[in-house]
Motif scaffolding. Sequence first.
Motif, mmCIF file in Angstrom:
data_model
loop_
_atom_site.group_PDB
_atom_site.id
_atom_site.type_symbol
_atom_site.label_atom_id
_atom_site.label_comp_id
_atom_site.label_asym_id
_atom_site.label_seq_id
_atom_site.Cartn_x
_atom_site.Cartn_y
_atom_site.Cartn_z
ATOM 1 N N GLU A 141 72.056 52.678 -17.322
ATOM 2 C CA GLU A 141 71.878 51.514 -16.455
ATOM 3 C C GLU A 141 70.455 51.437 -15.911
ATOM 4 O O GLU A 141 69.852 50.356 -15.852
ATOM 5 C CB GLU A 141 72.882 51.554 -15.297
ATOM 6 N N TYR A 142 69.895 52.569 -15.523
ATOM 7 C CA TYR A 142 68.506 52.594 -15.067
ATOM 8 C C TYR A 142 67.567 52.109 -16.174
ATOM 9 O O TYR A 142 66.626 51.346 -15.921
ATOM 10 C CB TYR A 142 68.102 54.011 -14.642
ATOM 11 N N SER A 143 67.826 52.555 -17.408
ATOM 12 C CA SER A 143 66.973 52.155 -18.529
ATOM 13 C C SER A 143 67.028 50.653 -18.761
ATOM 14 O O SER A 143 65.993 49.997 -18.961
ATOM 15 C CB SER A 143 67.402 52.894 -19.804
ATOM 16 N N CYS A 144 68.237 50.098 -18.719
ATOM 17 C CA CYS A 144 68.389 48.660 -18.956
ATOM 18 C C CYS A 144 67.805 47.840 -17.816
ATOM 19 O O CYS A 144 67.285 46.739 -18.043
ATOM 20 C CB CYS A 144 69.864 48.315 -19.173
ATOM 21 N N ASP A 145 67.876 48.362 -16.593
ATOM 22 C CA ASP A 145 67.219 47.685 -15.472
ATOM 23 C C ASP A 145 65.718 47.589 -15.717
ATOM 24 O O ASP A 145 65.099 46.538 -15.486
ATOM 25 C CB ASP A 145 67.473 48.449 -14.156
ATOM 26 N N ALA A 146 65.125 48.681 -16.191
ATOM 27 C CA ALA A 146 63.679 48.692 -16.439
ATOM 28 C C ALA A 146 63.309 47.705 -17.537
ATOM 29 O O ALA A 146 62.293 46.995 -17.440
ATOM 30 C CB ALA A 146 63.229 50.103 -16.806
ATOM 31 N N VAL A 147 64.125 47.643 -18.593
ATOM 32 C CA VAL A 147 63.861 46.698 -19.674
ATOM 33 C C VAL A 147 63.967 45.262 -19.161
ATOM 34 O O VAL A 147 63.104 44.416 -19.435
ATOM 35 C CB VAL A 147 64.841 46.915 -20.847
ATOM 36 N N GLY A 148 65.030 44.978 -18.408
ATOM 37 C CA GLY A 148 65.206 43.629 -17.865
ATOM 38 C C GLY A 148 64.050 43.226 -16.957
ATOM 39 O O GLY A 148 63.562 42.093 -17.017
ATOM 40 N N ALA A 149 63.606 44.163 -16.125
ATOM 41 C CA ALA A 149 62.507 43.864 -15.201
ATOM 42 C C ALA A 149 61.198 43.612 -15.935
ATOM 43 O O ALA A 149 60.352 42.842 -15.469
ATOM 44 C CB ALA A 149 62.337 45.009 -14.207
ATOM 45 N N SER A 150 61.026 44.250 -17.095
ATOM 46 C CA SER A 150 59.784 44.063 -17.860
ATOM 47 C C SER A 150 59.660 42.638 -18.396
ATOM 48 O O SER A 150 58.573 42.224 -18.796
ATOM 49 C CB SER A 150 59.720 45.059 -19.016
ATOM 50 N N LEU A 151 60.753 41.887 -18.392
ATOM 51 C CA LEU A 151 60.757 40.535 -18.957
ATOM 52 C C LEU A 151 60.422 39.451 -17.937
ATOM 53 O O LEU A 151 60.290 38.286 -18.302
ATOM 54 C CB LEU A 151 62.130 40.238 -19.569
ATOM 55 N N VAL A 152 60.325 39.819 -16.665
ATOM 56 C CA VAL A 152 60.026 38.817 -15.637
ATOM 57 C C VAL A 152 58.653 39.093 -15.042
ATOM 58 O O VAL A 152 58.251 40.253 -14.882
ATOM 59 C CB VAL A 152 61.105 38.803 -14.524
ATOM 60 N N ASP A 153 57.930 38.045 -14.733
ATOM 61 C CA ASP A 153 56.571 38.203 -14.218
ATOM 62 C C ASP A 153 56.571 38.801 -12.817
ATOM 63 O O ASP A 153 55.787 39.696 -12.512
ATOM 64 C CB ASP A 153 55.858 36.847 -14.215
ATOM 65 N N ASN A 154 57.434 38.272 -11.954
ATOM 66 C CA ASN A 154 57.525 38.772 -10.584
ATOM 67 C C ASN A 154 58.665 39.781 -10.510
ATOM 68 O O ASN A 154 59.838 39.403 -10.611
ATOM 69 C CB ASN A 154 57.774 37.606 -9.618
ATOM 70 N N LYS A 155 58.334 41.051 -10.361
ATOM 71 C CA LYS A 155 59.353 42.097 -10.384
ATOM 72 C C LYS A 155 60.323 41.978 -9.212
ATOM 73 O O LYS A 155 61.428 42.522 -9.264
ATOM 74 C CB LYS A 155 58.697 43.483 -10.374
ATOM 75 N N ARG A 156 59.936 41.253 -8.180
ATOM 76 C CA ARG A 156 60.857 41.057 -7.054
ATOM 77 C C ARG A 156 62.086 40.279 -7.507
ATOM 78 O O ARG A 156 63.176 40.446 -6.957
ATOM 79 C CB ARG A 156 60.157 40.315 -5.910
ATOM 80 N N ASP A 157 61.930 39.429 -8.523
ATOM 81 C CA ASP A 157 63.077 38.674 -9.043
ATOM 82 C C ASP A 157 64.113 39.621 -9.636
ATOM 83 O O ASP A 157 65.314 39.368 -9.547
ATOM 84 C CB ASP A 157 62.622 37.670 -10.101
ATOM 85 N N ALA A 158 63.659 40.702 -10.256
ATOM 86 C CA ALA A 158 64.588 41.693 -10.795
ATOM 87 C C ALA A 158 65.302 42.424 -9.668
ATOM 88 O O ALA A 158 66.521 42.659 -9.725
ATOM 89 C CB ALA A 158 63.838 42.685 -11.680
#
Length: 224
Positions: A141-158
């Motif tokens: 789950e931590y790994s997938c969170d990091a991948v998902g966050a890498s796709l958004v410009d503003n990491k606060r959105d993640a």
Amino acid sequence: MFLIFAVIYGVIAWVLLKFLAALFRAHMFGNMVALTDEQFPELYTVFVEVSQKLGLSEIPQAFIYNSHGVMNALALRLSRGRYVLLTSAIVEAEEDAQLRFVMGHEIAHHVLGHLNSLKEFVRMPASFVPFLYPAYSRAREYSCDAVGASLVDNKRDAQTALQMIACGAKRLNHSMNPAAFVAQERHVPGFAGFCREILMTHPRMTRRVNRLISLFPEGKEPRA
């Protein structure tokens, strides 16, 4: 004789699993709404873009289903088919970047091989070791969170996407404070929190948000 019975039971189990997968596919296609270029094309375009950006040549089939207010998403693999299920509540997120993060998180499960049947079979012995498989699941789950966050410009959105799932209130979306949410971790009872954590397949949301904050500090590249 043992080998013969093992083969027979193996074939029966394989047929049963195939049938159960077909039953669930029948449920999905008959009761959920599939994302396609003709059905919600804007969402479908984002889903395809995220899948391709993460290196999938075969785009998973995505569905939206009525969750009666529950905000969540799910990745699964049935036989050789890849699927992502999005709840109706999560699709209502007011920030497109939050939904992009959620899509990226679920697609990452496919990309990273978390749902690969052969790999799951190889990992099966780990499920008999106390606390080992839940720990592995939490790491996924931590790994997938990091991948998902890498796709958004503003990491606060993640970060707020995870907090939104924890809160479940779209109305409060723009008022969310990830730092204040992470601060709740200080009030988690130490021993009780530890006992609960080692039994869970998903980390606490406060820890997941804190992990993203540490991986993507403002204005810096993610840590190795």
